[in-house]
Enzyme design. Structure first.
Site, mmCIF file in Angstrom:
data_model
loop_
_atom_site.group_PDB
_atom_site.id
_atom_site.type_symbol
_atom_site.label_atom_id
_atom_site.label_comp_id
_atom_site.label_asym_id
_atom_site.label_seq_id
_atom_site.Cartn_x
_atom_site.Cartn_y
_atom_site.Cartn_z
ATOM 1 N N GLY A 1 0.816 -1.209 0.000
ATOM 2 C CA GLY A 1 0.000 0.000 0.000
ATOM 3 C C GLY A 1 0.852 1.262 0.000
ATOM 4 O O GLY A 1 2.088 1.208 0.022
ATOM 5 N N HIS B 1 12.951 11.029 -2.694
ATOM 6 C CA HIS B 1 13.401 9.711 -3.173
ATOM 7 C C HIS B 1 14.862 9.775 -3.614
ATOM 8 O O HIS B 1 15.652 8.885 -3.284
ATOM 9 C CB HIS B 1 12.524 9.242 -4.346
#
Length: 167
Positions: A9, A49
């Site tokens: 998820g 990221h």
């Protein structure tokens, strides 16, 4: 052939897990990003990221032509595709034949020499969406994930940062 599918998820830790897996292989890893920075919030996500990964990755931004990017980068380090659900969203938005593109990917993966780690979201665990577009996306993502999981050597489901081996 090494093909690893990492699913879970939102904010489950799947990207971090995929990065660890990609770095476990010899050679310089290649990060194939399917996201596009279309607003400030996405710019910030991409920056986080990149900062987490560090500078030892070769980066490719590939919103649509994923099979071509895998072909072009084969033969060196592991390739990390992050993520298939954004790629699917891009295909739908561009009105591309997403089932055909998913099959092209599924057919290309077994021919790869260098490892491929693919990140995808599990979007089918919640309630049925209240609009047709969201239901179409949910259904397409589920079918895509099943198709890629079938050709993958390994499939991991990540919950709360903890991987569970499914295949």
């Amino acid at each position: 052939m090494t093909v690893i599918l990492v699913t879970g998820g939102a904010r489950s830790g799947k990207s971090r897990r995929a990065e660890v897996r990609a770095r476990s292989f010899a050679g310089q890893p290649v990060y194939i990003a399917t996201a596009e920075a279309l607003d400030a919030e996405m710019d910030e996500r991409i920056a986080r990221h990149r900062a987490r990964r560090g500078n030892d990755w070769i980066e490719r931004e590939v919103p649509l032509d994923l099979v071509e990017a895998l072909t072009e980068t084969d033969g060196a380090g592991a390739r990390l595709v992050d993520c298939l659900t954004l790629w699917l969203s891009n295909l739908l938005h561009a009105e591309r034949d997403w089932p055909q593109e998913v099959m092209r990917l599924a057919n290309a993966l077994p021919r790869q020499q260098s490892p491929v780690i693919l990140v995808t979201n599990e979007v089918g665990l919640g309630i049925v969406p209240d609009n047709a577009l969201a239901r179409t996306f949910r259904d397409a993502a589920g079918l895509m994930n099943q198709t890629i999981a079938e050709v993958a050597n390994e499939v991991e489901f990540v919950v709360a940062g903890l991987p569970m081996k499914l295949k």
